[in-house]
Design an enzyme around this catalytic site. Structure first.
Site, PDB file in Angstrom:
ATOM      1  N   GLU A   1      19.052  97.336  50.313  1.00  0.00           N
ATOM      2  CA  GLU A   1      20.159  96.722  49.786  1.00  0.00           C
ATOM      3  C   GLU A   1      21.240  97.799  48.904  1.00  0.00           C
ATOM      4  O   GLU A   1      22.287  97.470  49.017  1.00  0.00           O
ATOM      5  CB  GLU A   1      20.016  95.412  48.794  1.00  0.00           C
ATOM      6  CG  GLU A   1      19.167  94.554  49.763  1.00  0.00           C
ATOM      7  CD  GLU A   1      18.757  93.255  48.892  1.00  0.00           C
ATOM      8  OE1 GLU A   1      17.916  93.434  48.103  1.00  0.00           O
ATOM      9  OE2 GLU A   1      19.034  92.253  49.205  1.00  0.00           O
TER      10      GLU A   1
ATOM     11  N   GLU B   1      10.949  91.449  51.998  1.00  0.00           N
ATOM     12  CA  GLU B   1      11.057  90.430  50.840  1.00  0.00           C
ATOM     13  C   GLU B   1      10.142  89.243  51.365  1.00  0.00           C
ATOM     14  O   GLU B   1       9.617  88.731  50.268  1.00  0.00           O
ATOM     15  CB  GLU B   1      12.103  89.925  50.335  1.00  0.00           C
ATOM     16  CG  GLU B   1      12.950  91.127  49.345  1.00  0.00           C
ATOM     17  CD  GLU B   1      13.947  91.991  50.335  1.00  0.00           C
ATOM     18  OE1 GLU B   1      13.675  92.182  51.393  1.00  0.00           O
ATOM     19  OE2 GLU B   1      14.607  92.623  49.700  1.00  0.00           O
TER      20      GLU B   1
HETATM   21  N1  CAA Z   1       7.455  97.589  42.519  1.00  0.00           N
HETATM   22  C1  CAA Z   1       6.628  98.037  41.859  1.00  0.00           C
HETATM   23  N2  CAA Z   1       5.416  98.795  42.094  1.00  0.00           N
HETATM   24  C2  CAA Z   1       5.632  99.054  43.381  1.00  0.00           C
HETATM   25  C3  CAA Z   1       6.388  98.814  44.519  1.00  0.00           C
HETATM   26  C4  CAA Z   1       7.450  97.892  44.178  1.00  0.00           C
HETATM   27  N3  CAA Z   1       8.596  97.610  44.778  1.00  0.00           N
HETATM   28  N4  CAA Z   1       6.014  99.196  45.669  1.00  0.00           N
HETATM   29  C5  CAA Z   1       5.066  99.982  45.546  1.00  0.00           C
HETATM   30  N5  CAA Z   1       4.622  99.808  44.047  1.00  0.00           N
HETATM   31  C6  CAA Z   1       3.413 100.551  43.350  1.00  0.00           C
HETATM   32  C7  CAA Z   1       1.928 100.071  44.178  1.00  0.00           C
HETATM   33  O1  CAA Z   1       1.763  98.868  43.403  1.00  0.00           O
HETATM   34  C8  CAA Z   1       1.320 101.316  43.991  1.00  0.00           C
HETATM   35  O2  CAA Z   1       0.786 101.246  42.401  1.00  0.00           O
HETATM   36  P1  CAA Z   1      -0.722 101.826  41.900  1.00  0.00           P
HETATM   37  O3  CAA Z   1      -0.657 103.303  42.538  1.00  0.00           O
HETATM   38  O4  CAA Z   1      -0.796 101.371  40.434  1.00  0.00           O
HETATM   39  O5  CAA Z   1      -1.623 100.936  42.667  1.00  0.00           O
HETATM   40  C9  CAA Z   1       2.234 102.337  43.998  1.00  0.00           C
HETATM   41  O6  CAA Z   1       3.608 101.997  43.953  1.00  0.00           O
HETATM   42  C10 CAA Z   1       2.245 103.201  45.266  1.00  0.00           C
HETATM   43  O7  CAA Z   1       2.253 101.985  46.357  1.00  0.00           O
HETATM   44  P2  CAA Z   1       1.025 101.987  47.592  1.00  0.00           P
HETATM   45  O8  CAA Z   1      -0.296 102.347  47.374  1.00  0.00           O
HETATM   46  O9  CAA Z   1       1.521 100.810  48.355  1.00  0.00           O
HETATM   47  O10 CAA Z   1       1.790 103.373  48.505  1.00  0.00           O
HETATM   48  P3  CAA Z   1       2.012 103.561  50.112  1.00  0.00           P
HETATM   49  O11 CAA Z   1       2.640 104.908  49.909  1.00  0.00           O
HETATM   50  O12 CAA Z   1       0.718 103.188  50.888  1.00  0.00           O
HETATM   51  O13 CAA Z   1       3.254 102.494  50.270  1.00  0.00           O
HETATM   52  C11 CAA Z   1       5.435 101.522  50.190  1.00  0.00           C
HETATM   53  C12 CAA Z   1       4.550 102.745  49.860  1.00  0.00           C
HETATM   54  C13 CAA Z   1       5.679 101.288  51.850  1.00  0.00           C
HETATM   55  C14 CAA Z   1       6.591 101.535  49.458  1.00  0.00           C
HETATM   56  C15 CAA Z   1       4.456 100.206  49.702  1.00  0.00           C
HETATM   57  O14 CAA Z   1       4.026 100.539  48.579  1.00  0.00           O
HETATM   58  C16 CAA Z   1       5.613  98.894  50.017  1.00  0.00           C
HETATM   59  O15 CAA Z   1       5.457  98.400  50.974  1.00  0.00           O
HETATM   60  N6  CAA Z   1       5.974  98.372  48.802  1.00  0.00           N
HETATM   61  C17 CAA Z   1       6.694  97.147  48.626  1.00  0.00           C
HETATM   62  C18 CAA Z   1       7.860  97.438  49.271  1.00  0.00           C
HETATM   63  C19 CAA Z   1       8.768  95.978  49.029  1.00  0.00           C
HETATM   64  O16 CAA Z   1       8.265  94.814  49.274  1.00  0.00           O
HETATM   65  N7  CAA Z   1      10.031  96.211  48.538  1.00  0.00           N
HETATM   66  C20 CAA Z   1      10.848  94.984  48.213  1.00  0.00           C
HETATM   67  C21 CAA Z   1      10.788  94.720  46.949  1.00  0.00           C
HETATM   68  S1  CAA Z   1      11.249  92.882  46.984  1.00  0.00           S
HETATM   69  C22 CAA Z   1      13.036  93.366  46.626  1.00  0.00           C
HETATM   70  O17 CAA Z   1      13.456  94.354  46.594  1.00  0.00           O
HETATM   71  C23 CAA Z   1      13.530  92.077  45.817  1.00  0.00           C
HETATM   72  C24 CAA Z   1      15.064  92.174  46.169  1.00  0.00           C
HETATM   73  O18 CAA Z   1      15.697  92.090  47.228  1.00  0.00           O
HETATM   74  C25 CAA Z   1      15.863  91.998  44.959  1.00  0.00           C
END
Ligand code: CAA
Length: 698
Positions: A104, A124
């Site tokens: 976004e 999301e």
């Molecule tokens: N917020 C906070 N912490 C997050 C995060 C987020 N969006 N995404 C990842 N993390 C944290 C994980 O909890 C993890 O923490 P720990 O090491 O303490 O366990 C760390 O970052 C690393 O994450 P992964 O172990 O998952 O690492 P990866 O390399 O396997 O994957 C990733 C990376 C693809 C980014 C995966 O973490 C992921 O899919 N994250 C979520 C992405 C997501 O859903 N984003 C949308 C958020 S909602 C939003 O944005 C709402 C809006 O419109 C306003």
């Protein structure tokens, strides 16, 4: 200037570099840093702004840890609006993943360049919400409604080449994000490129949104976020202005943010990351794991061998005869060719796995070089003990000796070897190369680095790996056995298997317990019942034999075409088998039970209470270390609806005191089955929740 976003000037270009490891989540410091950076660039008279992420990625999304807490300024939608409205040319350089709020932000910049390895998406809905910073309004203006609906309702990640085709990014270039970004901004400035705010683009052409809504709702099996997102995209087409569309998006976003489903899904997100991290293993290195031996090439052994090959581990597969090894090889080949058909594996990879990485063996000494052996032979203590005695003689010192038993006492198995510290349980779920769950079952004397090796194998196989203690059924099958028993009691008392299955699929389970029994094979439950009766049932336990009669007649479920349901040849969906109700009625008459009606709500309440109560015992006894371990086991091995977070998260959201009252009330009819778990009573007395225990363990 915030440390989470570093500011730098390169000639006319202001560079904003996010620095919020590990994934540059858009927490409040990052948002403030971006806002301050834009303002400073404007004040200083820069001509353009480049935004990129340091470390492994562009912004991977909003900071999920902030959800449910009071919001802090600037909000992401306001920040996006401010970035887009800047009179300067604002450009994003994307690497890693631009997800959710990250995409976004990118869509509110005027141009986007990405490295070929980058991925973008709006995931999301998987967190129970929808894109809340303009994603549902800007993306359809860029890609058209159809592609936007696909991306937003599926939450799928899109690779750079596809994102380029869809118009989400403007250019793909190999290199370092800062350098690639600077060159692109310079090129845009040189060519006199104009600002290009997406919000000023024309509203996209609508589709039949009611039809899409119904279709997505149905597909969600009770999950509401994807269908709600459809309504937000609809507003992009139909609202009278971009701002009105944004207001609609916010309204729907807030609705979902307040839902239990959001809470359940976010619990699942963090729990699946915490599950493989055991506080007791901090600093413990797993043993070296280059090769794996598998004993037994039946469905389970072949599945485990397939999973190991797919994880890049060479396998030595031991069977009793040449013919059996060939049959095992054929099974493995068949499993892998499925992956080739789905495009997950190339033919060359297939050939390498089956031709080079797989070795067939018929003698134990051929396992002398492997780092780990996983035994998947017939589920019988004496047979397993013989296998382990031979492994003890054949395997090199330090090799991990694992049993894939689903309920046997691994302590007993370990004791037949001279090295019980090397013995562990690895409970795979069938088909082992498909199912995501792996229980690592830890007997009393297992060394910590052997446990760590089990977890690291799970990680390499991309499984959700849960540590379990030894008991009958470990975490998953022990809890299953209790809630299945609860369902059997409800049948004796008046419910039908079909009503129970429907009530539970309506609750969100992938399948009801009786359809599952048909799929797994009714002979499995029959064997367990026979074993338990042979061991001696407690005289207070209720028993039923109607299901035995089905088995005695040779009806084992799907594999024989008949069980609780009747299956047409080749079909995996059955219709109720009328003989079953007759058997049940005969049993009720024999036990002098007058059947009564059950509502679907009561069925769900009892079934879930039985599950939660047993789960609380499993946690209280230390078989599961934390409530989240139970939640992940049920989610990944037993079809529990993810949007409810897991049984113990569900219990927290329902309220533990009410559940305990129900259990105590039902105990008045059946005090043996409904014995309240001590941990449940303790949590209620202390006014705490299961999630408090997760936090204590973190
Ligand atoms: N917020 C906070 N912490 C997050 C995060 C987020 N969006 N995404 C990842 N993390 C944290 C994980 O909890 C993890 O923490 P720990 O090491 O303490 O366990 C760390 O970052 C690393 O994450 P992964 O172990 O998952 O690492 P990866 O390399 O396997 O994957 C990733 C990376 C693809 C980014 C995966 O973490 C992921 O899919 N994250 C979520 C992405 C997501 O859903 N984003 C949308 C958020 S909602 C939003 O944005 C709402 C809006 O419109 C306003």
């Amino acid at each position: 200037m915030s440390e989470a976003v570093e500011y730098e000037r390169v000639g006319d270009i202001a560079v904003l570099a996010a620095n919020n490891p590990p994934v540059n989540a858009l927490g409040v410091d990052v948002r403030r840093g971006l806002l301050a950076g834009i303002e400073r660039a404007e004040e200083e008279g820069a001509k353009a702004v480049l935004i990129y992420g340091q470390g492994r990625t562009y912004f991977a999304g909003a900071d999920i840890r902030e959800f449910g807490k009071p919001p802090q300024d600037p909000w992401l939608p306001e920040l996006c609006a401010r970035i887009e409205a800047s009179p300067l040319l604002v450009v994003s350089a994307i690497h890693g993943t631009a997800l959710g709020g990250g995409l976004e932000v990118a869509l509110s910049t005027h141009y986007r360049i990405a490295l070929p390895s980058a991925q973008v998406g709006l995931p999301e809905v998987h967190l129970g919400i929808l894109p809340g910073a303009g994603g549902t309004q800007r993306l359809p203006r860029v890609t058209g409604v159809e592609a936007a609906l696909d991306l937003i309702t599926s939450g799928r990640h899109v690779r750079a080449d596809e994102a380029l085709k869809l118009g989400i990014i403007d250019k793909v270039e190999e290199g370092d994000p800062r350098e690639v970004g600077l060159a692109y901004v310079a090129e845009l400035l040189d060519s006199g490129a104009a600002r290009r705010p997406v919000s000023e683009m024309a509203a996209p052409a609508p589709v039949d949104f009611d039809a899409v809504y119904e279709q997505v709702l149905k597909k969600g099996r009770g999950q509401i976020s994807p269908a709600t997102a459809v309504r937000a995209v609809q507003a992009a087409c139909e609202a009278e202005s971009f701002d009105a569309g944004m207001r609609r998006e916010r309204e729907l976003f807030m609705e979902l943010m307040a839902s239990d489903q959001r809470e359940g899904l976010i619990h699942a997100f963090f729990a699946e990351r915490a599950v493989g991290k055991l506080p007791e293993l901090k600093g413990v290195e797993p043993r070296v794991l280059h090769t794996v031996g598998v004993i037994g090439g039946g469905t389970m052994g072949a599945g485990i061998a397939t999973a190991a090959l797919l994880a890049g581990l060479p396998v030595v597969l031991l069977e009793m005869s040449q013919e059996a090894t060939q049959a095992a090889k054929a099974r493995i080949g068949n499993n892998l060719s499925g992956a080739v058909k789905r495009g997950k594996l190339t033919q060359a990879q297939y050939d390498e796995m089956v031709g080079t990485a797989l070795t067939l063996a018929t003698e134990y000494y051929e396992l002398s070089g492997v780092d780990m052996v996983i035994e998947a032979v017939y589920e019988d203590m004496e047979v397993k003990k013989k296998v382990f005695a031979q492994l003890d003689a054949a395997c090199k010192p330090g090799a991990v000796l694992a049993s894939n038993t689903s309920y046997l006492d691994i302590n007993e198995i370990a004791l037949v070897t001279s090295r019980p510290a090397d013995v562990i349980g690895l409970h795979f779920f069938s088909p082992a190369h498909v199912m995501r769950l792996l229980e690592v079952v830890v007997p009393d004397s297992t060394a910590a680095d052997v446990v760590a090796t089990g977890l690291s194998l799970g990680k390499r196989m991309r499984k959700v790996t849960v540590r379990a203690g030894v008991c009958d059924g470990f975490i998953g099958n022990r809890i299953l056995s209790t809630y299945r028993t609860c369902a059997d009691h409800m049948i004796l008392d008046g419910a039908s298997p079909y009503q129970i299955d429907t009530a539970l699929t309506d609750f969100g389970f992938a399948m009801g317990p009786f359809a599952v029994a048909d799929l797994a094979g009714l002979d499995i439950g029959w064997a367990v019942r026979k074993r338990r009766r042979a061991e001696g049932l407690d005289p207070r336990a209720r028993d039923a034999s109607y299901a035995d009669k089905l088995c005695e007649q040779g009806h084992y479920g799907q594999k024989t075409g008949k069980g609780y349901y009747i299956y047409e040849a080749g079909s995996r969906v059955g219709v109720p088998n009328p003989e079953v109700m007759a058997l049940i009625e005969a049993e009720r008459a024999e036990q002098e039970i007058t059947p009564r009606d059950f509502t679907d709500a009561e069925i769900v309440r009892r079934y879930m209470a039985a599950m939660v109560n047993e789960a609380a015992k499993v946690v209280g006894e230390g078989v599961a270390r934390r409530p989240l371990d139970v939640d992940m086991t049920l989610l990944y091995g037993y079809g529990f609806p993810r949007y409810r977070g897991g049984p113990l998260k569900w219990a927290d959201m329902q309220g533990l005191p009410g559940l305990l009252v129900d259990i105590e009330t039902w105990a008045e009819e059946d005090a043996y089955f409904w014995q309240p778990a001590p941990l449940l009573k303790q949590l209620v007395a202390e006014g705490r929740t299961f999630d408090d225990l997760n936090k204590d363990a973190a």
